[in-house]
Design a protein around this motif. Sequence first.
Motif, PDB file in Angstrom:
ATOM      1  N   MET A  50       0.834  -1.175   0.000  1.00  0.00           N
ATOM      2  CA  MET A  50       0.000   0.000   0.000  1.00  0.00           C
ATOM      3  C   MET A  50       0.882   1.244   0.000  1.00  0.00           C
ATOM      4  O   MET A  50       1.852   1.333   0.732  1.00  0.00           O
ATOM      5  CB  MET A  50      -0.895  -0.028   1.247  1.00  0.00           C
ATOM      6  CG  MET A  50      -1.699   1.212   1.425  1.00  0.00           C
ATOM      7  SD  MET A  50      -2.923   1.253   2.769  1.00  0.00           S
ATOM      8  CE  MET A  50      -2.418   0.057   3.942  1.00  0.00           C
ATOM      9  N   ALA A  51       0.524   2.215  -0.825  1.00  0.00           N
ATOM     10  CA  ALA A  51       1.298   3.454  -0.924  1.00  0.00           C
ATOM     11  C   ALA A  51       1.114   4.296   0.335  1.00  0.00           C
ATOM     12  O   ALA A  51       0.038   4.326   0.926  1.00  0.00           O
ATOM     13  CB  ALA A  51       0.854   4.240  -2.156  1.00  0.00           C
ATOM     14  N   SER A  52       2.164   5.003   0.720  1.00  0.00           N
ATOM     15  CA  SER A  52       2.091   5.895   1.877  1.00  0.00           C
ATOM     16  C   SER A  52       1.188   7.073   1.573  1.00  0.00           C
ATOM     17  O   SER A  52       1.186   7.594   0.459  1.00  0.00           O
ATOM     18  CB  SER A  52       3.484   6.400   2.247  1.00  0.00           C
ATOM     19  OG  SER A  52       4.266   5.343   2.735  1.00  0.00           O
ATOM     20  N   ARG A  53       0.438   7.496   2.594  1.00  0.00           N
ATOM     21  CA  ARG A  53      -0.462   8.641   2.466  1.00  0.00           C
ATOM     22  C   ARG A  53      -0.272   9.570   3.656  1.00  0.00           C
ATOM     23  O   ARG A  53       0.028   9.121   4.763  1.00  0.00           O
ATOM     24  CB  ARG A  53      -1.933   8.194   2.467  1.00  0.00           C
ATOM     25  CG  ARG A  53      -2.353   7.431   1.264  1.00  0.00           C
ATOM     26  CD  ARG A  53      -3.803   7.006   1.376  1.00  0.00           C
ATOM     27  NE  ARG A  53      -4.718   8.117   1.078  1.00  0.00           N
ATOM     28  CZ  ARG A  53      -6.044   8.002   1.141  1.00  0.00           C
ATOM     29  NH1 ARG A  53      -6.601   6.864   1.500  1.00  0.00           N
ATOM     30  NH2 ARG A  53      -6.812   9.029   0.861  1.00  0.00           N
ATOM     31  N   LEU A  54      -0.486  10.843   3.402  1.00  0.00           N
ATOM     32  CA  LEU A  54      -0.509  11.849   4.452  1.00  0.00           C
ATOM     33  C   LEU A  54      -1.762  12.687   4.230  1.00  0.00           C
ATOM     34  O   LEU A  54      -2.014  13.156   3.119  1.00  0.00           O
ATOM     35  CB  LEU A  54       0.743  12.733   4.401  1.00  0.00           C
ATOM     36  CG  LEU A  54       0.837  13.824   5.467  1.00  0.00           C
ATOM     37  CD1 LEU A  54       0.850  13.234   6.881  1.00  0.00           C
ATOM     38  CD2 LEU A  54       2.091  14.665   5.244  1.00  0.00           C
ATOM     39  N   LEU A  55      -2.558  12.828   5.301  1.00  0.00           N
ATOM     40  CA  LEU A  55      -3.828  13.551   5.217  1.00  0.00           C
ATOM     41  C   LEU A  55      -3.850  14.702   6.202  1.00  0.00           C
ATOM     42  O   LEU A  55      -3.386  14.564   7.347  1.00  0.00           O
ATOM     43  CB  LEU A  55      -4.991  12.612   5.545  1.00  0.00           C
ATOM     44  CG  LEU A  55      -5.117  11.381   4.666  1.00  0.00           C
ATOM     45  CD1 LEU A  55      -5.789  10.264   5.407  1.00  0.00           C
ATOM     46  CD2 LEU A  55      -5.883  11.726   3.412  1.00  0.00           C
ATOM     47  N   ILE A  87      -5.053   4.180   8.729  1.00  0.00           N
ATOM     48  CA  ILE A  87      -4.379   5.453   8.985  1.00  0.00           C
ATOM     49  C   ILE A  87      -4.418   5.756  10.475  1.00  0.00           C
ATOM     50  O   ILE A  87      -5.316   5.324  11.192  1.00  0.00           O
ATOM     51  CB  ILE A  87      -4.969   6.629   8.173  1.00  0.00           C
ATOM     52  CG1 ILE A  87      -6.421   6.880   8.546  1.00  0.00           C
ATOM     53  CG2 ILE A  87      -4.783   6.430   6.688  1.00  0.00           C
ATOM     54  CD1 ILE A  87      -6.932   8.211   8.053  1.00  0.00           C
ATOM     55  N   TYR A  88      -3.413   6.507  10.918  1.00  0.00           N
ATOM     56  CA  TYR A  88      -3.249   6.812  12.329  1.00  0.00           C
ATOM     57  C   TYR A  88      -2.912   8.284  12.498  1.00  0.00           C
ATOM     58  O   TYR A  88      -2.323   8.909  11.620  1.00  0.00           O
ATOM     59  CB  TYR A  88      -2.127   5.950  12.937  1.00  0.00           C
ATOM     60  CG  TYR A  88      -2.401   4.483  12.732  1.00  0.00           C
ATOM     61  CD1 TYR A  88      -3.231   3.787  13.599  1.00  0.00           C
ATOM     62  CD2 TYR A  88      -1.869   3.806  11.637  1.00  0.00           C
ATOM     63  CE1 TYR A  88      -3.515   2.447  13.400  1.00  0.00           C
ATOM     64  CE2 TYR A  88      -2.150   2.469  11.424  1.00  0.00           C
ATOM     65  CZ  TYR A  88      -2.969   1.792  12.305  1.00  0.00           C
ATOM     66  OH  TYR A  88      -3.268   0.471  12.105  1.00  0.00           O
ATOM     67  N   VAL A  89      -3.256   8.814  13.660  1.00  0.00           N
ATOM     68  CA  VAL A  89      -2.981  10.210  13.973  1.00  0.00           C
ATOM     69  C   VAL A  89      -1.490  10.390  14.244  1.00  0.00           C
ATOM     70  O   VAL A  89      -0.870   9.588  14.933  1.00  0.00           O
ATOM     71  CB  VAL A  89      -3.807  10.639  15.207  1.00  0.00           C
ATOM     72  CG1 VAL A  89      -3.474  12.063  15.613  1.00  0.00           C
ATOM     73  CG2 VAL A  89      -5.290  10.487  14.935  1.00  0.00           C
ATOM     74  N   LEU A 126      -2.726  12.829   9.641  1.00  0.00           N
ATOM     75  CA  LEU A 126      -2.912  11.378   9.743  1.00  0.00           C
ATOM     76  C   LEU A 126      -2.121  10.718   8.622  1.00  0.00           C
ATOM     77  O   LEU A 126      -1.981  11.286   7.528  1.00  0.00           O
ATOM     78  CB  LEU A 126      -4.388  11.010   9.613  1.00  0.00           C
ATOM     79  CG  LEU A 126      -5.302  11.625  10.666  1.00  0.00           C
ATOM     80  CD1 LEU A 126      -6.085  12.765  10.067  1.00  0.00           C
ATOM     81  CD2 LEU A 126      -6.220  10.598  11.241  1.00  0.00           C
ATOM     82  N   THR A 127      -1.627   9.521   8.893  1.00  0.00           N
ATOM     83  CA  THR A 127      -0.851   8.803   7.887  1.00  0.00           C
ATOM     84  C   THR A 127      -0.969   7.298   8.106  1.00  0.00           C
ATOM     85  O   THR A 127      -1.333   6.845   9.185  1.00  0.00           O
ATOM     86  CB  THR A 127       0.634   9.240   7.924  1.00  0.00           C
ATOM     87  OG1 THR A 127       1.346   8.564   6.879  1.00  0.00           O
ATOM     88  CG2 THR A 127       1.291   8.929   9.261  1.00  0.00           C
ATOM     89  N   ASN A 128      -0.624   6.552   7.071  1.00  0.00           N
ATOM     90  CA  ASN A 128      -0.548   5.103   7.187  1.00  0.00           C
ATOM     91  C   ASN A 128       0.909   4.647   7.259  1.00  0.00           C
ATOM     92  O   ASN A 128       1.200   3.463   7.219  1.00  0.00           O
ATOM     93  CB  ASN A 128      -1.260   4.428   6.005  1.00  0.00           C
ATOM     94  CG  ASN A 128      -0.646   4.791   4.671  1.00  0.00           C
ATOM     95  OD1 ASN A 128       0.225   5.666   4.574  1.00  0.00           O
ATOM     96  ND2 ASN A 128      -1.108   4.141   3.620  1.00  0.00           N
ATOM     97  N   ASP A 129       1.843   5.591   7.361  1.00  0.00           N
ATOM     98  CA  ASP A 129       3.281   5.331   7.367  1.00  0.00           C
ATOM     99  C   ASP A 129       3.825   5.564   8.779  1.00  0.00           C
ATOM    100  O   ASP A 129       3.904   6.707   9.240  1.00  0.00           O
ATOM    101  CB  ASP A 129       3.947   6.274   6.348  1.00  0.00           C
ATOM    102  CG  ASP A 129       5.444   6.089   6.222  1.00  0.00           C
ATOM    103  OD1 ASP A 129       6.115   5.797   7.244  1.00  0.00           O
ATOM    104  OD2 ASP A 129       5.951   6.261   5.108  1.00  0.00           O
ATOM    105  N   THR A 186     -13.424  18.232   7.461  1.00  0.00           N
ATOM    106  CA  THR A 186     -13.018  17.750   6.137  1.00  0.00           C
ATOM    107  C   THR A 186     -11.532  17.426   6.118  1.00  0.00           C
ATOM    108  O   THR A 186     -10.768  17.908   6.961  1.00  0.00           O
ATOM    109  CB  THR A 186     -13.353  18.771   5.021  1.00  0.00           C
ATOM    110  OG1 THR A 186     -12.603  19.952   5.235  1.00  0.00           O
ATOM    111  CG2 THR A 186     -14.842  19.081   4.992  1.00  0.00           C
ATOM    112  N   LEU A 187     -11.143  16.616   5.133  1.00  0.00           N
ATOM    113  CA  LEU A 187      -9.743  16.247   5.013  1.00  0.00           C
ATOM    114  C   LEU A 187      -9.308  16.255   3.558  1.00  0.00           C
ATOM    115  O   LEU A 187     -10.122  16.290   2.653  1.00  0.00           O
ATOM    116  CB  LEU A 187      -9.471  14.884   5.652  1.00  0.00           C
ATOM    117  CG  LEU A 187      -9.988  13.623   4.989  1.00  0.00           C
ATOM    118  CD1 LEU A 187      -9.143  12.443   5.427  1.00  0.00           C
ATOM    119  CD2 LEU A 187     -11.422  13.362   5.417  1.00  0.00           C
TER     120      LEU A 187
END
Length: 182
Positions: free
Chosen positions: A1-6, A36-38, A52-55, A175-176
Amino acid sequence: MASRLLCFNKPYGVLSQFTPEGRWHGLKDFIDIPGIYVAGRLDADSEGLLLLTNDGKLQARISDPRYKMEKTYWVQVEGEPDDAALERLRHGVQLNDGPTLPARAQRMEAPANLWQRDPPVRFRQSIPTSWLELVIREGRNRQVRRMTAAVGYPTLRLVRAAIGPYTLEGLAPGTLRDVPLP
């Protein structure tokens, strides 16, 4: 899974966790993205930017004080801070858990396009309110609120406007948006 930053604009009354507790809502009421995590926290009675990110490595880099990522807060305080109060904030304030690092502190006009808070901030006719911009590199529990109280100006409303290069700009409460990875 690709890294994401929200970037998420956390409303008042929402915890920095997915599970609600007591009278506070959880992030699950707003975000339905698995994995994803804070990265860092923001009290339920504070508003504004949450990342938030999954990385996991990115999460640690954002939230760990050793990396000294600046956090910018817009703070509505009771009263009108004088120059001496601002200087104390700029040099570091003694709190019950030790001195803070110096902050960048300045007066500011009420932020343009700032949404109404629900519930509204309490006002007292005999005491004016004003806004400060505080930039800190730490993240102790309720630090900004404790800093303004220590110099005699209790916080009425606290909005985190930025974390490092990431800002609230164009992001309505609740919103994000995905942002480019650093």
